[in-house]
Design a protein around this motif. Structure first.
Motif, PDB file in Angstrom:
ATOM      1  N   ASP A 394       0.838  -1.198   0.000  1.00 58.95           N
ATOM      2  CA  ASP A 394       0.000   0.000   0.000  1.00 58.95           C
ATOM      3  C   ASP A 394       0.880   1.259   0.000  1.00 58.95           C
ATOM      4  O   ASP A 394       0.888   2.032   0.954  1.00 58.95           O
ATOM      5  CB  ASP A 394      -0.967   0.006   1.183  1.00 58.95           C
ATOM      6  N   THR A 395       1.645   1.430  -1.069  1.00 55.51           N
ATOM      7  CA  THR A 395       2.495   2.606  -1.218  1.00 55.51           C
ATOM      8  C   THR A 395       1.693   3.745  -1.844  1.00 55.51           C
ATOM      9  O   THR A 395       0.795   3.513  -2.658  1.00 55.51           O
ATOM     10  CB  THR A 395       3.702   2.295  -2.126  1.00 55.51           C
ATOM     11  N   ARG A 396       2.052   4.976  -1.487  1.00 57.56           N
ATOM     12  CA  ARG A 396       1.348   6.126  -2.053  1.00 57.56           C
ATOM     13  C   ARG A 396       1.546   6.220  -3.555  1.00 57.56           C
ATOM     14  O   ARG A 396       0.678   6.728  -4.271  1.00 57.56           O
ATOM     15  CB  ARG A 396       1.818   7.418  -1.374  1.00 57.56           C
ATOM     16  N   LEU A 497     -12.204  -0.266  -2.983  1.00 54.40           N
ATOM     17  CA  LEU A 497     -11.354  -0.527  -4.141  1.00 54.40           C
ATOM     18  C   LEU A 497     -10.020  -1.090  -3.659  1.00 54.40           C
ATOM     19  O   LEU A 497      -9.527  -0.712  -2.590  1.00 54.40           O
ATOM     20  CB  LEU A 497     -11.086   0.761  -4.929  1.00 54.40           C
ATOM     21  N   PRO A 498      -9.398  -1.995  -4.429  1.00 58.11           N
ATOM     22  CA  PRO A 498      -8.068  -2.485  -4.041  1.00 58.11           C
ATOM     23  C   PRO A 498      -7.021  -1.392  -4.224  1.00 58.11           C
ATOM     24  O   PRO A 498      -7.127  -0.556  -5.121  1.00 58.11           O
ATOM     25  CB  PRO A 498      -7.824  -3.654  -4.997  1.00 58.11           C
ATOM     26  N   TRP A 499      -5.989  -1.408  -3.378  1.00 57.93           N
ATOM     27  CA  TRP A 499      -4.962  -0.359  -3.425  1.00 57.93           C
ATOM     28  C   TRP A 499      -4.218  -0.381  -4.758  1.00 57.93           C
ATOM     29  O   TRP A 499      -3.993   0.639  -5.374  1.00 57.93           O
ATOM     30  CB  TRP A 499      -3.982  -0.556  -2.274  1.00 57.93           C
ATOM     31  N   SER A 500      -3.830  -1.557  -5.208  1.00 62.47           N
ATOM     32  CA  SER A 500      -3.138  -1.650  -6.495  1.00 62.47           C
ATOM     33  C   SER A 500      -3.675  -2.867  -7.246  1.00 62.47           C
ATOM     34  O   SER A 500      -4.713  -2.771  -7.910  1.00 62.47           O
ATOM     35  CB  SER A 500      -1.620  -1.717  -6.300  1.00 62.47           C
ATOM     36  N   ARG A 501      -3.040  -4.002  -7.109  1.00 65.74           N
ATOM     37  CA  ARG A 501      -3.548  -5.219  -7.755  1.00 65.74           C
ATOM     38  C   ARG A 501      -4.685  -5.801  -6.912  1.00 65.74           C
ATOM     39  O   ARG A 501      -4.868  -5.432  -5.752  1.00 65.74           O
ATOM     40  CB  ARG A 501      -2.420  -6.224  -7.932  1.00 65.74           C
ATOM     41  N   PRO A 502      -5.473  -6.719  -7.478  1.00 63.08           N
ATOM     42  CA  PRO A 502      -6.653  -7.239  -6.755  1.00 63.08           C
ATOM     43  C   PRO A 502      -6.356  -7.827  -5.385  1.00 63.08           C
ATOM     44  O   PRO A 502      -7.192  -7.772  -4.490  1.00 63.08           O
ATOM     45  CB  PRO A 502      -7.189  -8.312  -7.716  1.00 63.08           C
ATOM     46  N   SER A 503      -5.146  -8.383  -5.204  1.00 55.02           N
ATOM     47  CA  SER A 503      -4.818  -9.010  -3.921  1.00 55.02           C
ATOM     48  C   SER A 503      -4.290  -8.020  -2.890  1.00 55.02           C
ATOM     49  O   SER A 503      -3.991  -8.406  -1.758  1.00 55.02           O
ATOM     50  CB  SER A 503      -3.769 -10.113  -4.131  1.00 55.02           C
ATOM     51  N   SER A 504      -4.149  -6.743  -3.252  1.00 49.99           N
ATOM     52  CA  SER A 504      -3.613  -5.743  -2.329  1.00 49.99           C
ATOM     53  C   SER A 504      -4.678  -5.328  -1.323  1.00 49.99           C
ATOM     54  O   SER A 504      -5.862  -5.646  -1.480  1.00 49.99           O
ATOM     55  CB  SER A 504      -3.101  -4.536  -3.111  1.00 49.99           C
ATOM     56  N   PRO A 505      -4.298  -4.594  -0.281  1.00 54.75           N
ATOM     57  CA  PRO A 505      -5.278  -4.150   0.721  1.00 54.75           C
ATOM     58  C   PRO A 505      -6.407  -3.338   0.095  1.00 54.75           C
ATOM     59  O   PRO A 505      -6.209  -2.626  -0.888  1.00 54.75           O
ATOM     60  CB  PRO A 505      -4.438  -3.294   1.677  1.00 54.75           C
ATOM     61  N   MET A 506      -7.595  -3.445   0.699  1.00 51.80           N
ATOM     62  CA  MET A 506      -8.763  -2.731   0.200  1.00 51.80           C
ATOM     63  C   MET A 506      -8.854  -1.352   0.853  1.00 51.80           C
ATOM     64  O   MET A 506      -8.539  -1.177   2.028  1.00 51.80           O
ATOM     65  CB  MET A 506     -10.044  -3.513   0.486  1.00 51.80           C
ATOM     66  N   ILE A 507      -9.270  -0.386   0.061  1.00 52.02           N
ATOM     67  CA  ILE A 507      -9.475   0.975   0.546  1.00 52.02           C
ATOM     68  C   ILE A 507     -10.966   1.175   0.785  1.00 52.02           C
ATOM     69  O   ILE A 507     -11.775   1.042  -0.136  1.00 52.02           O
ATOM     70  CB  ILE A 507      -8.969   2.007  -0.482  1.00 52.02           C
ATOM     71  N   ASP A 508     -11.329   1.458   2.022  1.00 53.98           N
ATOM     72  CA  ASP A 508     -12.725   1.701   2.368  1.00 53.98           C
ATOM     73  C   ASP A 508     -13.064   3.173   2.110  1.00 53.98           C
ATOM     74  O   ASP A 508     -12.350   4.064   2.572  1.00 53.98           O
ATOM     75  CB  ASP A 508     -12.999   1.345   3.823  1.00 53.98           C
ATOM     76  N   LEU A 509     -14.111   3.422   1.383  1.00 54.09           N
ATOM     77  CA  LEU A 509     -14.523   4.783   1.023  1.00 54.09           C
ATOM     78  C   LEU A 509     -15.910   5.055   1.595  1.00 54.09           C
ATOM     79  O   LEU A 509     -16.929   4.647   1.030  1.00 54.09           O
ATOM     80  CB  LEU A 509     -14.523   4.952  -0.497  1.00 54.09           C
ATOM     81  N   HIS A 510     -15.938   5.723   2.735  1.00 59.79           N
ATOM     82  CA  HIS A 510     -17.202   6.103   3.359  1.00 59.79           C
ATOM     83  C   HIS A 510     -17.618   7.443   2.762  1.00 59.79           C
ATOM     84  O   HIS A 510     -16.949   8.451   2.968  1.00 59.79           O
ATOM     85  CB  HIS A 510     -17.034   6.218   4.876  1.00 59.79           C
ATOM     86  N   TRP A 511     -18.716   7.446   2.036  1.00 62.86           N
ATOM     87  CA  TRP A 511     -19.097   8.674   1.340  1.00 62.86           C
ATOM     88  C   TRP A 511     -20.475   9.164   1.770  1.00 62.86           C
ATOM     89  O   TRP A 511     -21.312   8.385   2.241  1.00 62.86           O
ATOM     90  CB  TRP A 511     -19.080   8.482  -0.178  1.00 62.86           C
ATOM     91  N   ALA A 512     -20.667  10.449   1.636  1.00 64.63           N
ATOM     92  CA  ALA A 512     -21.973  11.073   1.866  1.00 64.63           C
ATOM     93  C   ALA A 512     -22.091  12.240   0.898  1.00 64.63           C
ATOM     94  O   ALA A 512     -21.096  12.896   0.564  1.00 64.63           O
ATOM     95  CB  ALA A 512     -22.106  11.554   3.304  1.00 64.63           C
ATOM     96  N   VAL A 513     -23.290  12.502   0.446  1.00 67.67           N
ATOM     97  CA  VAL A 513     -23.550  13.595  -0.495  1.00 67.67           C
ATOM     98  C   VAL A 513     -24.404  14.653   0.192  1.00 67.67           C
ATOM     99  O   VAL A 513     -25.492  14.359   0.703  1.00 67.67           O
ATOM    100  CB  VAL A 513     -24.248  13.094  -1.764  1.00 67.67           C
TER     101      VAL A 513
END
Length: 523
Positions: A394-396, A497-513
């Motif tokens: 999970d590199t920037r 969404l995955p950080w890079s490839r499918p097996s990489s850590p998942m990024i949780d996106l909590h959204w509100a509009v």
């Protein structure tokens, strides 16, 4: 000035060798900028954190920001007016300032030695991590390199030629260094110590020059001082908090780590010097010009005046040594990147050991430097690009900013199809990644705090709605202000969404509009 050798004519009067080297210097600097910018552009999906921060801050021209003085953000603002906000812009901007600093180091070298030796020094200095690998990070440390190098050159010329105009330029450029980062005062302390050492303060011409410099400094810095006063000196309080350590034992651990980090970051310069030393030992060269004169100094530094050698030693070593000593005495912490500007004169120290034919040594140094630069640039690009991707770390550099922006824009258009997304409420990193891949004028309300986002008005910022988004994976728990705005959203959800490839850590996106209000009509 009593201890120095008689003043010589300006080196610019010997125009032929200098002019012959100019194009080579410019060609090398252009090649260095292109090498690092292109390789970082093709290997990175996102800029460094500091570079993203500057892209976000460049939303407007402010006299100051809550963490730092404003000049780097002004420069980035200018770049974005021409290029927009592509990921590669931060790498280009950082390398341009690194190259500009090296140019001033070359100008300084020409003042007291030959153009070839000045070029050699500049080449060796360019391999320092702060000019090369970390010279791709657009932050206040990298941007400050040029102004510290320029101020050092002007300081030398001010003492040497005593022209009022040079003192005025020194004051103005020194103010620009402070407007980049307050740590510039460390370099000014080095100037002062050198003047004490040389007895320069006993010369009334220097005292008048200092007065001219201080006047120019005050004129340039005055608007920012006014801003600091009306904002309760917020950046200074941030800087003070950055120095805090938990005790002297902790401070000494920081000093040790800081010193070791600096050794690692100047190590490419040592590699070049050792490479030259081995080459010279196997195939020594002879300085024919000195042979004809019947003299041969033990090293190139032997041909420098005592005053010039003293300048290089005192002005070159004082920033690092004084910082370590003050930190040890006061028990403050040190961060490795704070040493960025401390080593701009270290390339000159190779002159104490180098000797022989200048033309041949310049060729050898150029070969070694280009090899080291290419190896570092390619290795960095591979490590931050393909290697980071295939290992799934999970590199920037592999952060999927464009994909996240696409996902969040789809969310926005589903709920607010009549308006484009113009405001993202998030932390600097996540919000910035969405903003730069959305619209050139999309802005970030940093952590929901208007005091950190002066380009927005609290009264009108939310009129046309906003997307609130946070990720515990990338930043941790949201700030209370951000959480409050999230709760106020009419629609809420979670994406991943995955950080890079499918097996990489998942990024949780909590959204509100937050939907637009009636006040948005006609805007």
């Amino acid at each position: 000035m009593n201890r120095r050798s008689p003043v010589c004519p300006p080196f610019s009067s010997m125009s032929s060798p200098a002019d012959a080297s100019n194009w080579r210097v410019l060609a090398f600097l252009a090649g260095m900028v292109a090498l690092w910018t292109i390789l970082c552009a093709v290997s990175h999906r996102a800029p460094d954190l500091d570079g993203m921060e500057e892209l976000v801050w460049a939303s407007s021209l402010e006299l100051g920001y809550y963490k730092h003085p404003p000049l780097p953000s002004w420069f980035m603002y200018g770049l974005t007016q021409f290029f927009g906000r592509p990921v590669w812009l931060t790498f280009l901007g950082a390398q341009l300032f690194s190259a500009l600093a090296l140019w001033f180091i070359w100008l300084l070298g020409r003042e007291f030695t030959t153009p070839r030796l000045a070029f050699m020094v500049m080449l060796i200095t360019s391999t320092c991590i702060y000019f090369s690998l970390r010279g791709t990070i657009y932050n206040h440390n990298t941007v400050q390199l040029w102004s510290i190098a320029a101020a050092t050159w002007l300081f030398y010329r001010a003492l040497r030629y005593r022209k009022p105009t040079t003192w005025v330029w020194l004051g103005a450029v020194s103010a620009l260094a402070v407007l980049t980062k307050y740590s510039a005062v460390i370099q000014f302390a080095a100037f002062f110590l050198f003047m004490l050492r040389q007895g320069s303060l006993r010369d009334t011409r220097n005292l008048r020059g200092i007065a001219w410099a201080l006047a120019a400094f005050a004129v340039v810095i005055a608007p920012h001082i006014y801003w600091l006063a009306i904002h309760s000196f917020q950046p200074l309080r941030y800087a003070d908090s950055s120095l805090a350590a938990s005790g002297y034992a902790d401070a000494y651990r920081h000093i040790l780590a800081f010193t070791l980090d600096q050794l690692a970051r100047i190590s490419p310069m040592l590699v070049v010097w050792m490479g030259w030393a081995l080459w010279h030992r196997r195939r020594p060269t002879t300085d024919r010009s000195n042979e004809n004169k019947g003299t041969r100094p033990s090293s190139y530094a032997g041909a420098l005046s005592p005053w010039d050698r003293s300048f290089l030693i005192w002005v070159g070593l004082a920033p690092f040594l004084s910082t370590v000593l003050v930190s040890a005495a006061m028990g403050t912490r040190l961060v490795a990147s704070w040493g960025t500007t401390f080593f701009i004169l270290f390339g000159f120290y190779a002159l104490w050991k180098m000797r022989g034919d200048e033309r041949e040594n310049l060729r050898r140094i150029a070969v070694l430097v280009i090899a080291v630069q290419v190896l570092m640039a390619v290795g960095y690009a591979v490590g931050r690009g393909p290697l980071a991707w295939y290992t799934g770390r999970d590199t920037r550099s592999m952060f999927p900013g464009a994909l996240i922006a696409q996902e969040m824009n789809a969310v926005w258009q589903k709920h607010v199809p009549q308006l484009p997304l113009r405001l993202i409420v998030s932390d600097t990193w996540l919000g910035g990644n969405i903003a730069i891949h959305t619209h050139d004028d999309a802005q970030v309300l940093i952590d929901g705090r208007y005091e950190e986002s002066p380009w927005l008005s609290k009264e009108t910022a939310l009129d046309c709605g906003a997307l609130v988004v946070y990720s515990r994976k990338t930043k941790g728990d949201p700030s209370p202000a951000l959480q409050a705005l999230y709760q106020s959203g009419q629609w809420q959800g979670l994406a991943a969404l995955p950080w890079s490839r499918p097996s990489s850590p998942m990024i949780d996106l909590h959204w509100a509009v937050i939907p637009p209000t009636e006040s948005c009509r006609g805007r």
